[in-house]
Design a protein around this motif. Structure first.
Motif, PDB file in Angstrom:
ATOM      1  N   CYS A 113      -9.342   8.220   1.722  1.00 27.16           N
ATOM      2  CA  CYS A 113      -7.820   8.292   1.496  1.00 27.16           C
ATOM      3  C   CYS A 113      -7.632   8.980  -0.012  1.00 27.16           C
ATOM      4  O   CYS A 113      -8.153   8.675  -0.927  1.00 27.16           O
ATOM      5  N   ILE A 134      -1.124   1.491   8.414  1.00 26.80           N
ATOM      6  CA  ILE A 134      -1.939   1.766   7.110  1.00 26.80           C
ATOM      7  C   ILE A 134      -2.910   3.005   7.694  1.00 26.80           C
ATOM      8  O   ILE A 134      -3.805   2.740   8.598  1.00 26.80           O
ATOM      9  N   SER A 135      -2.907   3.976   6.784  1.00 25.57           N
ATOM     10  CA  SER A 135      -3.348   5.493   7.389  1.00 25.57           C
ATOM     11  C   SER A 135      -3.517   6.005   6.135  1.00 25.57           C
ATOM     12  O   SER A 135      -2.717   6.241   5.076  1.00 25.57           O
ATOM     13  N   PRO A 136      -4.684   6.793   6.037  1.00 22.93           N
ATOM     14  CA  PRO A 136      -5.081   7.787   4.981  1.00 22.93           C
ATOM     15  C   PRO A 136      -4.099   8.746   4.470  1.00 22.93           C
ATOM     16  O   PRO A 136      -3.760   9.356   5.571  1.00 22.93           O
ATOM     17  N   GLN A 137      -3.726   9.014   3.335  1.00 28.64           N
ATOM     18  CA  GLN A 137      -2.886   9.986   2.925  1.00 28.64           C
ATOM     19  C   GLN A 137      -3.662  11.383   2.591  1.00 28.64           C
ATOM     20  O   GLN A 137      -4.822  11.420   2.099  1.00 28.64           O
ATOM     21  N   TYR A 154      -9.680  -2.975   0.355  1.00 30.34           N
ATOM     22  CA  TYR A 154      -9.161  -2.014   0.985  1.00 30.34           C
ATOM     23  C   TYR A 154      -9.765  -1.900   2.505  1.00 30.34           C
ATOM     24  O   TYR A 154     -10.813  -2.378   2.854  1.00 30.34           O
ATOM     25  N   PRO A 206       0.643  -1.356  -0.059  1.00 34.37           N
ATOM     26  CA  PRO A 206       0.067   0.096  -0.028  1.00 34.37           C
ATOM     27  C   PRO A 206       0.936   1.261  -0.041  1.00 34.37           C
ATOM     28  O   PRO A 206       1.735   1.279   0.402  1.00 34.37           O
ATOM     29  N   LEU A 207       0.212   2.103  -0.617  1.00 32.85           N
ATOM     30  CA  LEU A 207       1.227   3.607  -0.807  1.00 32.85           C
ATOM     31  C   LEU A 207       1.532   4.000   0.652  1.00 32.85           C
ATOM     32  O   LEU A 207       2.749   4.603   0.514  1.00 32.85           O
ATOM     33  N   CYS A 208       0.772   3.989   1.659  1.00 30.60           N
ATOM     34  CA  CYS A 208       1.141   4.545   2.726  1.00 30.60           C
ATOM     35  C   CYS A 208       2.171   3.975   3.558  1.00 30.60           C
ATOM     36  O   CYS A 208       2.693   4.239   4.625  1.00 30.60           O
ATOM     37  N   VAL A 259      -5.217   8.990  -2.142  1.00 25.08           N
ATOM     38  CA  VAL A 259      -4.636   8.256  -3.058  1.00 25.08           C
ATOM     39  C   VAL A 259      -5.109   6.801  -3.099  1.00 25.08           C
ATOM     40  O   VAL A 259      -4.374   6.090  -3.869  1.00 25.08           O
ATOM     41  N   LYS A 260      -6.348   6.569  -2.851  1.00 26.91           N
ATOM     42  CA  LYS A 260      -6.922   5.202  -2.929  1.00 26.91           C
ATOM     43  C   LYS A 260      -6.868   4.956  -4.360  1.00 26.91           C
ATOM     44  O   LYS A 260      -6.616   3.619  -4.695  1.00 26.91           O
ATOM     45  N   CYS A 280      -9.294   3.341   4.640  1.00 27.76           N
ATOM     46  CA  CYS A 280      -9.296   3.635   3.416  1.00 27.76           C
ATOM     47  C   CYS A 280     -10.141   4.496   2.726  1.00 27.76           C
ATOM     48  O   CYS A 280      -9.671   5.378   1.986  1.00 27.76           O
ATOM     49  N   CYS A 298      -3.633   3.187  -5.439  1.00 28.43           N
ATOM     50  CA  CYS A 298      -2.881   2.114  -4.476  1.00 28.43           C
ATOM     51  C   CYS A 298      -3.377   0.789  -4.512  1.00 28.43           C
ATOM     52  O   CYS A 298      -4.637   0.529  -4.852  1.00 28.43           O
TER      53      CYS A 298
HETATM   54  S1  SF4 Z   1      -4.833   4.356   3.445  1.00 31.60           S
HETATM   55 FE1  SF4 Z   1      -4.629   4.952   1.331  1.00 31.60          FE
HETATM   56  S2  SF4 Z   1      -2.600   4.388   1.010  1.00 31.60           S
HETATM   57 FE2  SF4 Z   1      -3.050   3.282   2.770  1.00 31.60          FE
HETATM   58  S3  SF4 Z   1      -3.836   1.340   2.078  1.00 31.60           S
HETATM   59 FE3  SF4 Z   1      -5.569   2.621   2.061  1.00 31.60          FE
HETATM   60  S4  SF4 Z   1      -5.910   3.665   0.199  1.00 31.60           S
HETATM   61 FE4  SF4 Z   1      -3.900   2.872   0.166  1.00 31.60          FE
END
Ligand code: SF4
Ligand code: SF4
Length: 374
Positions: A350, A371-374, A343, A320-322, A352-353, A347, A356
């Motif tokens: 988020c 794992i946390s929203p960006q 997800y 995941p991007l986070c 960038v979902k 998510c 991701c």
């Molecule tokens: S929080 Fe965002 S970056 Fe992290 S897993 Fe969920 S969608 Fe992907």
């Protein structure tokens, strides 16, 4: 692969066929009719998938399911219906990539193997051949030959290559392999002469140190065989990808691994660092192999930089991007197959979902707390 639970009726041997909703289909000998209720027109199909609430008793081999499941099956999908009523979608008409599990036998025993090695069961190979004979493969759709270690099938492996070449000459094919069979030059030569045209060999190589790689894959001398396999494939200018599954054992060496790959295998067309799926042997060896990707994100970015600076094509799969440093986001791909990707509730919202890859549903509760929203 997508699976649905049905109630089996009159199924004596597993049924394989293409989904159709057309009761007048002319290829009923190869098809499974998806219908609310059976009728006289249901005759001649290899099997039926019907709505569970139908009260009519019939002698047709069928799996009874809910209406919701009926809606999830698409004409052109290929399904396998077991004697226990479980319906597996073995070929999804719309999936960009479909795996064909050719065997579960393997000459490695990786600590994080998601598909623990087992004795060979011929029905897997026969089913794969049958699927290849049934399905239509569309442009941009990839056949992924997987295992176990498919090359151990020897003649059956070559037969499958020949079948794809004959039935689906324009298809894109990838092979997931530990690469050891290619240490045999004659084997590699035969493979090159038989394989379909558009073919990518994806070889797992988990360390730059022989002992570390051999410890991860559980068999001595694997490192040298895999390295020799890569060199033999390169002698024929084959398209090769190297895959490194990141675990607690190799996470601190990612930069060295990247340097090793850049110096010794500059001919590969792609290298990918992969997050682990916590299933199969990875569950049994959880304490040994699991590492939170958050812990190795700096090391991963350095490894990516080594290869990208050398102009080599490099990616990050299954993370995941986070859990990846933002400077490496452009290398992270949406790589988790649709049927095992999801997800988390966090998510939602988020930013960038869309870009991701999300998480492996197959990893269950084993998810990073970072794992946390960006
Ligand atoms: S929080 Fe965002 S970056 Fe992290 S897993 Fe969920 S969608 Fe992907
Ligand atoms: S991960 Fe691949 S090479 Fe390793 S044991 Fe499993 S099937 Fe074999």
């Amino acid at each position: 692969m997508k699976q649905f639970k049905g109630i089996a009726e009159n199924i004596e041997t597993p049924i394989l066929g293409l989904v159709t909703r057309n009761p007048l289909s002319l290829s009923r000998g190869n098809s499974v009719l998806v219908t609310e209720e059976t009728s006289l027109l249901s005759r001649g199909f290899v099997g039926l998938i019907t709505k569970g609430c139908g009260k009519k008793k019939s002698s047709f081999p069928q799996a009874k399911v809910s209406g919701e499941v009926l809606d999830k099956l698409e004409d052109g999908d290929c399904v396998l219906i077991g004697k226990d009523g479980i319906i597996t979608v073995v070929w999804e008409k719309r999936a960009p990539m479909n795996p064909l599990l050719l065997t579960e036998m393997c000459d490695c025993r990786c600590l994080m193997c998601p598909q623990p090695p087992k004795a060979h069961d011929r029905t897997l190979t026969e089913t794969s051949k049958h699927i290849l004979n049934l399905v239509k493969i569309h442009i941009n759709q990839t056949i992924c030959l997987t295992g176990g270690e498919p090359t151990l099938l020897k003649e059956d492996f070559f037969d499958i290559l020949g079948l794809i070449k004959k039935k689906h000459p324009k298809s894109t094919v990838m092979l997931l392999t530990n690469g050891k069979s290619f240490a045999n030059f004659e084997f590699t030569k035969r493979f090159v002469s038989l394989r379909p045209k558009d073919f990518l060999t994806c070889v797992s190589m988990h360390s730059d140190v022989d002992e570390v790689h051999d410890r991860i894959v559980g068999v001595k001398n694997s490192f040298y065989k895999t390295a020799m396999g890569l060199q033999n494939l390169a002698r024929f200018r084959e398209k090769i990808e190297i895959r490194i599954v990141v675990s607690r054992i190799n996470a601190h060496r990612l930069e060295s691994i990247a340097t090793f790959i850049q110096r010794n295998f500059p001919f590969i067309i792609h290298c990918t660092f992969m997050g682990m799926e916590i299933t199969g042997l990875a569950c049994d060896n959880y304490e040994t192999v699991w590492i939170d990707p958050h812990e190795y994100r700096d090391e991963l970015s350095r490894a990516i930089r080594v290869l990208s600076r050398a102009d080599m094509n490099v990616s990050i799969y299954n993370l995941p991007l986070c859990l990846v440093e933002p400077k490496s986001w452009s290398f992270a791909r949406k790589s988790i197959s649709g049927w095992k990707n999801d997800y988390l509730p966090v998510c939602e919202g988020c930013a960038v979902k869309e870009d991701c890859c999300g998480i492996f549903t197959t990893s269950g509760l084993h998810q990073s707390p970072y794992i946390s929203p960006q």
